[in-house]
Design a protein around this motif. Sequence first.
Motif, PDB file in Angstrom:
ATOM      1  N   THR A 117     -80.433  15.730  63.282  1.00  0.00           N
ATOM      2  CA  THR A 117     -81.295  16.487  64.198  1.00  0.00           C
ATOM      3  C   THR A 117     -82.735  16.469  63.695  1.00  0.00           C
ATOM      4  OG1 THR A 117     -79.415  17.921  64.726  1.00  0.00           O
ATOM      5  CG2 THR A 117     -81.611  18.717  65.332  1.00  0.00           C
TER       6      THR A 117
ATOM      7  N   PRO B 222     -74.796  18.334  53.308  1.00  0.00           N
ATOM      8  CA  PRO B 222     -73.448  18.160  53.851  1.00  0.00           C
ATOM      9  C   PRO B 222     -73.456  17.815  55.335  1.00  0.00           C
ATOM     10  CG  PRO B 222     -73.857  20.467  53.207  1.00  0.00           C
ATOM     11  CD  PRO B 222     -75.062  19.684  52.823  1.00  0.00           C
ATOM     12  N   SER B 223     -72.324  17.315  55.804  1.00  0.00           N
ATOM     13  CA  SER B 223     -72.151  17.012  57.215  1.00  0.00           C
ATOM     14  C   SER B 223     -72.423  18.273  58.032  1.00  0.00           C
ATOM     15  CB  SER B 223     -70.726  16.510  57.429  1.00  0.00           C
ATOM     16  OG  SER B 223     -70.553  16.200  58.773  1.00  0.00           O
TER      17      SER B 223
ATOM     18  N   PHE C 147     -78.810  24.089  69.930  1.00  0.00           N
ATOM     19  CA  PHE C 147     -78.063  23.449  71.014  1.00  0.00           C
ATOM     20  C   PHE C 147     -77.225  24.504  71.713  1.00  0.00           C
ATOM     21  CE2 PHE C 147     -78.612  19.984  67.891  1.00  0.00           C
ATOM     22  CZ  PHE C 147     -79.203  19.024  68.692  1.00  0.00           C
TER      23      PHE C 147
ATOM     24  N   SER D 101     -75.361  19.709  58.435  1.00  0.00           N
ATOM     25  CA  SER D 101     -76.472  20.521  57.912  1.00  0.00           C
ATOM     26  C   SER D 101     -77.767  20.316  58.696  1.00  0.00           C
ATOM     27  CB  SER D 101     -76.687  20.222  56.427  1.00  0.00           C
ATOM     28  OG  SER D 101     -76.920  18.849  56.207  1.00  0.00           O
ATOM     29  N   GLY D 102     -77.783  19.348  59.626  1.00  0.00           N
ATOM     30  CA  GLY D 102     -78.961  19.168  60.475  1.00  0.00           C
ATOM     31  C   GLY D 102     -79.793  17.937  60.153  1.00  0.00           C
ATOM     32  N   LYS D 103     -79.255  17.043  59.320  1.00  0.00           N
ATOM     33  CA  LYS D 103     -80.023  15.865  58.897  1.00  0.00           C
ATOM     34  C   LYS D 103     -80.418  14.981  60.082  1.00  0.00           C
ATOM     35  CE  LYS D 103     -76.706  14.369  56.189  1.00  0.00           C
ATOM     36  NZ  LYS D 103     -75.653  15.368  56.518  1.00  0.00           N
TER      37      LYS D 103
ATOM     38  N   VAL E 113     -75.657  26.689  68.795  1.00  0.00           N
ATOM     39  CA  VAL E 113     -75.635  26.148  67.430  1.00  0.00           C
ATOM     40  C   VAL E 113     -77.073  26.014  66.959  1.00  0.00           C
ATOM     41  CG1 VAL E 113     -75.071  24.139  66.001  1.00  0.00           C
ATOM     42  CG2 VAL E 113     -73.514  24.843  67.808  1.00  0.00           C
TER      43      VAL E 113
HETATM   44  N1  ADP Z   1     -76.286  17.128  70.986  1.00  0.00           N
HETATM   45  C1  ADP Z   1     -75.715  18.164  70.364  1.00  0.00           C
HETATM   46  N2  ADP Z   1     -75.107  19.150  71.074  1.00  0.00           N
HETATM   47  C2  ADP Z   1     -74.543  20.211  70.465  1.00  0.00           C
HETATM   48  N3  ADP Z   1     -74.544  20.391  69.134  1.00  0.00           N
HETATM   49  C3  ADP Z   1     -75.115  19.443  68.370  1.00  0.00           C
HETATM   50  C4  ADP Z   1     -75.725  18.283  68.959  1.00  0.00           C
HETATM   51  N4  ADP Z   1     -76.223  17.520  67.946  1.00  0.00           N
HETATM   52  C5  ADP Z   1     -75.935  18.174  66.795  1.00  0.00           C
HETATM   53  N5  ADP Z   1     -75.272  19.324  67.042  1.00  0.00           N
HETATM   54  C6  ADP Z   1     -74.807  20.304  66.041  1.00  0.00           C
HETATM   55  O1  ADP Z   1     -75.922  20.620  65.197  1.00  0.00           O
HETATM   56  C7  ADP Z   1     -75.480  20.712  63.850  1.00  0.00           C
HETATM   57  C8  ADP Z   1     -76.254  19.704  63.001  1.00  0.00           C
HETATM   58  O2  ADP Z   1     -75.853  18.401  63.383  1.00  0.00           O
HETATM   59  P1  ADP Z   1     -76.468  17.068  62.760  1.00  0.00           P
HETATM   60  O3  ADP Z   1     -77.942  17.156  62.792  1.00  0.00           O
HETATM   61  O4  ADP Z   1     -75.835  15.921  63.438  1.00  0.00           O
HETATM   62  O5  ADP Z   1     -75.959  17.185  61.236  1.00  0.00           O
HETATM   63  P2  ADP Z   1     -75.818  16.058  60.120  1.00  0.00           P
HETATM   64  O6  ADP Z   1     -76.555  14.842  60.555  1.00  0.00           O
HETATM   65  O7  ADP Z   1     -76.406  16.698  58.883  1.00  0.00           O
HETATM   66  O8  ADP Z   1     -74.354  15.828  59.947  1.00  0.00           O
HETATM   67  C9  ADP Z   1     -73.994  20.505  63.853  1.00  0.00           C
HETATM   68  O9  ADP Z   1     -73.372  21.766  63.905  1.00  0.00           O
HETATM   69  C10 ADP Z   1     -73.750  19.726  65.123  1.00  0.00           C
HETATM   70  O10 ADP Z   1     -72.452  19.953  65.611  1.00  0.00           O
END
Ligand code: ADP
Length: 233
Positions: free
Chosen positions: A51, A44-45, A16, A47-49, A23
């Motif tokens: 996504t 963990p929070s 992203f 970690s990309g789950k 990121v």
């Molecule tokens: N739409 C987005 N824009 C920018 N960063 C994002 C976006 N979605 C997720 N991220 C970043 O990608 C990383 C993984 O996020 P995420 O997949 O939501 O993790 P999880 O579900 O494991 O908590 C985090 O650092 C989050 O901040």
Amino acid sequence: MTSQLAASARGLTKSFGRGDTVVHALRGVDLDLPAGRFTAIMGPSGSGKSTLMHCLAGLDQPTSGSVHVAGQALESLGDDALTRFRRDNVGFVFQAFNLLPMLTAEQNIWLPTELAGRDRDPALQRRFVAIVETLGLAQRLGHRPAELSGGQQQRVAIARALLAGPAIVFADEPTGNLDSTSSAEVLSLLRQSVRELGQTVVMVTHEIEAARYADDIVVLADGRITERREVAA
Ligand SMILES: Nc1ncnc2c1ncn2[C@@H]1O[C@H](COP(=O)(O)OP(=O)(O)O)[C@@H](O)[C@H]1O
Ligand SMILES: [Mg+2]
């Protein structure tokens, strides 16, 4: 020939933003999700789950790599074809239920199949009855979401995801907003949909108690899979 795959990912990356603020949410994920199994994705929070789930479900596009669902490469589909493919092959259960408040439980469950323009043919009607019975919703069909408990609302969301007979159902922290009784209810129903309806389910959770309902656990850390194991029976 190995067991059939409901979905798979190869070399999946997702970033992203750009430059200083980039990121790397996924840093090269290879994953096979066998049909008819219940897989829990933990980590963990951040970690990309989520996504990973969104890329697997065709809700988001990976930066690189490939995703197959039910034998179809998602990257080879255009927007419209992808929307249709998702409607017919993928169910998604959100943490916050995402039910429409003005509609009854029954109307909520039928909505996606109706939007897909599918007839309520006898086979689909039978599946509706089987799902509603399995999920214990038969007595709640005329209620609106506000008249249902959190656990019941999440069961309606699961029924909605199951009705079209998707190749795979994704549930992103489906018990995140539920008390422990409702959580247990929702987890056993996901378990049951795998056992009795032959459904493939992938669920994100950060609770080991929830992951114990699954067949397999995949652990994600910093955008990579660090562990994969079967849950002991
Ligand atoms: N739409 C987005 N824009 C920018 N960063 C994002 C976006 N979605 C997720 N991220 C970043 O990608 C990383 C993984 O996020 P995420 O997949 O939501 O993790 P999880 O579900 O494991 O908590 C985090 O650092 C989050 O901040
Ligand atoms: Mg998440």
